[in-house]
Design an enzyme around this catalytic site. Structure first.
Site, PDB file in Angstrom:
ATOM      1  N   HIS A  36       9.615  -3.763   3.055  1.00 48.95           N
ATOM      2  CA  HIS A  36       9.209  -3.983   1.661  1.00 48.95           C
ATOM      3  C   HIS A  36      10.439  -4.291   0.800  1.00 48.95           C
ATOM      4  O   HIS A  36      10.405  -5.160  -0.067  1.00 48.95           O
ATOM      5  CB  HIS A  36       8.510  -2.741   1.105  1.00 48.95           C
ATOM      6  CG  HIS A  36       7.223  -2.395   1.794  1.00 48.95           C
ATOM      7  ND1 HIS A  36       7.064  -1.270   2.559  1.00 48.95           N
ATOM      8  CD2 HIS A  36       6.030  -3.041   1.826  1.00 48.95           C
ATOM      9  CE1 HIS A  36       5.827  -1.222   3.034  1.00 48.95           C
ATOM     10  NE2 HIS A  36       5.177  -2.282   2.607  1.00 48.95           N
ATOM     11  N   ARG A  60       2.684   2.537   9.245  1.00 46.69           N
ATOM     12  CA  ARG A  60       1.932   3.266  10.276  1.00 46.69           C
ATOM     13  C   ARG A  60       2.844   3.808  11.386  1.00 46.69           C
ATOM     14  O   ARG A  60       2.401   4.642  12.169  1.00 46.69           O
ATOM     15  CB  ARG A  60       0.840   2.383  10.880  1.00 46.69           C
ATOM     16  CG  ARG A  60      -0.322   2.159   9.922  1.00 46.69           C
ATOM     17  CD  ARG A  60      -1.510   1.481  10.588  1.00 46.69           C
ATOM     18  NE  ARG A  60      -2.691   1.505   9.741  1.00 46.69           N
ATOM     19  CZ  ARG A  60      -3.078   0.509   8.932  1.00 46.69           C
ATOM     20  NH1 ARG A  60      -2.364  -0.597   8.856  1.00 46.69           N
ATOM     21  NH2 ARG A  60      -4.183   0.626   8.202  1.00 46.69           N
ATOM     22  N   LYS A  87       5.182 -10.047   9.533  1.00 44.46           N
ATOM     23  CA  LYS A  87       4.589  -9.118  10.493  1.00 44.46           C
ATOM     24  C   LYS A  87       3.063  -9.177  10.423  1.00 44.46           C
ATOM     25  O   LYS A  87       2.382  -9.081  11.435  1.00 44.46           O
ATOM     26  CB  LYS A  87       5.066  -7.695  10.222  1.00 44.46           C
ATOM     27  CG  LYS A  87       4.556  -6.765  11.278  1.00 44.46           C
ATOM     28  CD  LYS A  87       4.766  -5.327  10.937  1.00 44.46           C
ATOM     29  CE  LYS A  87       3.653  -4.522  11.523  1.00 44.46           C
ATOM     30  NZ  LYS A  87       2.579  -4.279  10.572  1.00 44.46           N
ATOM     31  N   MET A 128       0.843  -1.201   0.000  1.00 45.64           N
ATOM     32  CA  MET A 128       0.000   0.000   0.000  1.00 45.64           C
ATOM     33  C   MET A 128       0.882   1.256   0.000  1.00 45.64           C
ATOM     34  O   MET A 128       0.429   2.345   0.328  1.00 45.64           O
ATOM     35  CB  MET A 128      -0.942  -0.005   1.202  1.00 45.64           C
ATOM     36  CG  MET A 128      -1.901  -1.200   1.157  1.00 45.64           C
ATOM     37  SD  MET A 128      -3.446  -0.948   2.037  1.00 45.64           S
ATOM     38  CE  MET A 128      -2.865  -0.675   3.682  1.00 45.64           C
ATOM     39  N   GLY A 129       2.157   1.092  -0.379  1.00 41.38           N
ATOM     40  CA  GLY A 129       3.031   2.248  -0.516  1.00 41.38           C
ATOM     41  C   GLY A 129       3.613   2.710   0.807  1.00 41.38           C
ATOM     42  O   GLY A 129       3.542   2.022   1.821  1.00 41.38           O
ATOM     43  N   GLN A 143     -10.326  -2.548   2.473  1.00 37.93           N
ATOM     44  CA  GLN A 143      -9.817  -3.238   3.673  1.00 37.93           C
ATOM     45  C   GLN A 143      -9.780  -2.326   4.889  1.00 37.93           C
ATOM     46  O   GLN A 143      -9.309  -2.734   5.946  1.00 37.93           O
ATOM     47  CB  GLN A 143      -8.458  -3.884   3.410  1.00 37.93           C
ATOM     48  CG  GLN A 143      -7.295  -2.928   3.221  1.00 37.93           C
ATOM     49  CD  GLN A 143      -6.042  -3.665   2.779  1.00 37.93           C
ATOM     50  OE1 GLN A 143      -5.920  -4.099   1.636  1.00 37.93           O
ATOM     51  NE2 GLN A 143      -5.079  -3.824   3.676  1.00 37.93           N
TER      52      GLN A 143
HETATM   53  O1  PAF Z   1      -0.135  -5.742   3.560  1.00 36.83           O
HETATM   54  C1  PAF Z   1      -0.568  -4.835   2.815  1.00 36.83           C
HETATM   55  O2  PAF Z   1       0.106  -3.835   2.552  1.00 36.83           O
HETATM   56  C2  PAF Z   1      -1.956  -4.974   2.219  1.00 36.83           C
HETATM   57  O3  PAF Z   1      -2.828  -5.592   3.093  1.00 36.83           O
HETATM   58  C3  PAF Z   1      -1.952  -5.670   0.845  1.00 36.83           C
HETATM   59  C4  PAF Z   1      -1.465  -7.107   0.953  1.00 36.83           C
HETATM   60  C5  PAF Z   1      -1.059  -4.918  -0.126  1.00 36.83           C
HETATM   61  C6  PAF Z   1      -3.366  -5.700   0.263  1.00 36.83           C
HETATM   62  O4  PAF Z   1      -3.879  -4.418   0.092  1.00 36.83           O
END
Ligand code: PAF
Length: 287
Positions: A33, A183, A145, A26-27, A57
């Protein structure tokens, strides 16, 4: 690095990569990442990253509007990480008018995050299934995580016979143990200072498990006690569960998943450790 915004563009680009790892995100990217990206590139030969803050979500009172976003910074980060393609769709590309399908994964999506965040995993499962169908990766990479998310996605992938291998990589942590998360950017300095208590509490439980404690309630109590010593941290849940079914345990056999969610101010953080047979967590290179 190709930056693609439409499903048609992704489909047209897909043929260039026989093996392709996908890192869905989600950036507001961080070293966690990047560790997924490096592994995907090494294992698949090419890596695609999706950046999409998935509205379905988030619950109505959650942080969708203020979720941190910085696409130019993310793209620079991914370019430096050797990423081959980035998919950054708009909400209407993923959810066009009339969109109506939801994937409900069942029992593993119900406890823990599923209980605290109703509808969350239907949103995750639906968007991840769409990303798999759009990108058609050979493997997809997720971080430990988000332990329950990994269980839910594995279940969905098996149940729907999706032709992708799910890889779960260890949690990447700051030097003081705080699990990396987009976050964390919400935390004010004083809140950031107390946040490592979450991993300390989980680590204490793991130490007690390694010393022979098998009573799951005793392990939950240790986690609660350590957190209670730090003012300003409100526990949402503490769990010691079976890592596959996510059912709460009375007694931990060879493996268990100790997990928690807690609020520090307005920021809700999650973390977990595996009890028994676990790959060690990774410390972020920059800290
Ligand atoms: O873990 C996340 O960042 C999100 O839940 C995902 C897997 C990209 C789905 O939107």
């Amino acid at each position: 690095m190709r930056v693609l915004t439409t499903i048609d563009e992704v489909r047209a680009a897909r043929g260039a990569f026989p093996g392709l790892g996908l890192v869905p995100t989600m950036g507001f990217l961080h070293e966690g990442h990047l560790s997924l990206v490096s592994r995907a590139k090494a294992e698949c030969g090419a890596v695609a990253v999706s950046i999409f803050v998935n509205p379905t979500q988030f619950g109505p009172n959650e942080d969708l509007a203020r979720y941190p976003r910085d696409l130019p910074r993310d793209l620079a980060f991914l370019q430096a990480g050797g990423v081959d393609a980035v998919f950054t769709p708009s909400p209407s590309e993923i959810y066009p008018a009339g969109f109506a399908t939801r994937i409900e994964v069942g029992a593993v999506a119900e406890p823990l995050e599923g209980a605290s965040r109703p509808g969350h995993f239907a949103g995750v499962a639906t968007v991840v299934a769409k990303l798999f169908n759009i990108v058609q990766p050979t493997r997809a990479y997720f971080g430990q995580k988000d332990a329950q998310q990994c269980v839910v996605i594995r279940r969905m992938t098996r149940d729907l016979d999706l032709p992708v291998e799910i890889v779960v990589a260890p949690t990447v942590r700051e030097a003081d143990g705080l699990a990396l998360s987009s976050r964390n950017a919400y935390l004010e300095p004083a809140q950031r200072a107390v946040a490592p208590v979450l991993f300390r509490a989980l680590s204490d439980a793991r130490l007690r498990f390694e010393a022979g404690e098998r009573n799951a309630e005793a392990l939950r109590a240790i986690i609660r006690e350590v957190i209670a010593r730090e003012p300003g941290v409100d526990i949402d849940y503490v769990s010691v569960a079976d890592p596959e079914t996510l059912r709460e345990l009375d007694s931990v056999g060879t493996v268990g998943l100790a997990s928690l969610a807690a609020r520090i101010g307005k920021t809700r953080l999650i973390d977990n450790v595996l009890l028994g047979g676990a790959a060690p967590d990774v410390r972020a290179a920059t800290t």
